[in-house]
Design an enzyme around this catalytic site. Structure first.
Site, PDB file in Angstrom:
ATOM      1  N   THR A 172     -81.881  79.842 -24.012  1.00 21.08           N
ATOM      2  CA  THR A 172     -82.796  79.115 -24.879  1.00 21.08           C
ATOM      3  C   THR A 172     -84.008  78.706 -24.057  1.00 21.08           C
ATOM      4  OG1 THR A 172     -81.764  76.988 -24.412  1.00 21.08           O
ATOM      5  CG2 THR A 172     -80.937  78.185 -26.322  1.00 21.08           C
TER       6      THR A 172
ATOM      7  N   VAL B  58     -78.567  76.069 -15.301  1.00 23.16           N
ATOM      8  CA  VAL B  58     -79.849  75.375 -15.377  1.00 23.16           C
ATOM      9  C   VAL B  58     -80.986  76.380 -15.223  1.00 23.16           C
ATOM     10  CG1 VAL B  58     -81.313  73.573 -14.387  1.00 23.16           C
ATOM     11  CG2 VAL B  58     -78.830  73.252 -14.496  1.00 23.16           C
ATOM     12  N   LYS B  59     -81.848  76.406 -16.212  1.00 24.08           N
ATOM     13  CA  LYS B  59     -82.965  77.345 -16.239  1.00 24.08           C
ATOM     14  C   LYS B  59     -84.193  76.676 -15.622  1.00 24.08           C
ATOM     15  CE  LYS B  59     -84.727  80.678 -19.648  1.00 24.08           C
ATOM     16  NZ  LYS B  59     -84.768  80.941 -21.115  1.00 24.08           N
ATOM     17  N   VAL B  60     -84.731  77.307 -14.573  1.00 25.60           N
ATOM     18  CA  VAL B  60     -85.796  76.706 -13.763  1.00 25.60           C
ATOM     19  C   VAL B  60     -86.987  77.666 -13.705  1.00 25.60           C
ATOM     20  CG1 VAL B  60     -86.377  75.792 -11.481  1.00 25.60           C
ATOM     21  CG2 VAL B  60     -84.045  75.526 -12.373  1.00 25.60           C
TER      22      VAL B  60
END
Length: 216
Positions: free
Chosen positions: A27, A86-88
Site C-alpha cells: 500500500t 516497513v516501507k521506506v
C-alpha cells in the site's frame, strides 16, 4: 514469482486472496487516501484489517521524511503484526533508517526505486525488498523492464539477498515481462492480476466445448 496486490481496498484484497495465488499486499499513502482512510489511528487499524485477511507480507509505508521520525513511525507499524514490512522511501535518511531497522530486526521495503544505483544502496543497507516503479519509468520514455533485468543481474553477481518487487504495474503484460526479467515479486492492482486470465482463444474454446456438450 510471488504475487502481491497493490491496494488498500479490502474487497479487492479478499477477491485476490480467494484466487489462492496471493502472497502479500503493498500500500501507499495515495492508495489509503483513495479509500478514504485518514488519521493515524484509522490507518493503523486498516493495516491490521489487511493482515487479518492475508497470510503474507504487508508493506506499510512511513509518511515521515526525516530519520528520527521514520524510526518512530516504523516501530509503530512493525508492532501491528509480525507480517508488516516497513516501507521506506529511497532518500538519504531512508537508507539510514533501513540500516537501523535491519540492525533491529525490522524488515523493510525500499520504495521509489528508479535506478540500479539506488537498488544497490538499498541492498547494502539490508532492505528485504526493493520496489522499482516500472510503469512510471515507462512514462518517462525509459524502459522499466530493463531496470528489473539490470538489478536482477547485479544482485545475482553480488549475492545480495534483497528481493526485487516490481511495482507501478499498469497491465497484465507488465506482470509477464517482470517475471521474464527476474523479478521475485510483482505487486499490481486486481485488474492486472485478473487480466492474466483473459485470452480470446480461451473464450472461443470454452464456448465451443459448451456448445458440443449440449449435443451429447
Amino acid at each position: 514469482m510471488k504475487f502481491f496486490i497493490d491496494t488498500a481496498n479490502l474487497a479487492h484484497i479478499r477477491e485476490a486472496n480467494e484466487l489462492g495465488i496471493l502472497d502479500g499486499v503493498t500500500t501507499n499513502p495515495s492508495l489509503m487516501a483513495k479509500e478514504g482512510i485518514k488519521g493515524e489511528e484509522n490507518i493503523l487499524k486498516h493495516y491490521a484489517d489487511i493482515c487479518d485477511i492475508v497470510d503474507g507480507d504487508v508493506s506499510a509505508e512511513v509518511l515521515s521524511t526525516d530519520f528520527s521520525s521514520m524510526i518512530e513511525e516504523g516501530k509503530k507499524l512493525a508492532a501491528i503484526h509480525k507480517n508488516i514490512v516497513v516501507k521506506v522511501p529511497m532518500t538519504k535518511d531512508g537508507i539510514k533508517a533501513i540500516k537501523w531497522f535491519t540492525d533491529n530486526g525490522i524488515r523493510t521495503n525500499c520504495t521509489l526505486i528508479f535506478s540500479a544505483g539506488q537498488a544497490i544502496l538499498a541492498a547494502k543497507a539490508g532492505a528485504a525488498y526493493v520496489s522499482p516503479f516500472i510503469g512510471r519509468i515507462d512514462d518517462s520514455s525509459w524502459d522499466g523492464i530493463q531496470l528489473i533485468e539490470q538489478i536482477s543481474n547485479i544482485y545475482a553477481i553480488q549475492g545480495y539477498k534483497t528481493e526485487i518487487l516490481a511495482a507501478s504495474i499498469r497491465n497484465a503484460l507488465h506482470i509477464v515481462r517482470s517475471a521474464e526479467a527476474g523479478a521475485d515479486i510483482c505487486t499490481c492492482p486486481l485488474d492486472s492480476i485478473l487480466g492474466l486470465l483473459k485470452h480470446p482463444l480461451t473464450d472461443i474454446g470454452l464456448a465451443k466445448f459448451i456448445e458440443d456438450a449440449k449435443k451429447m
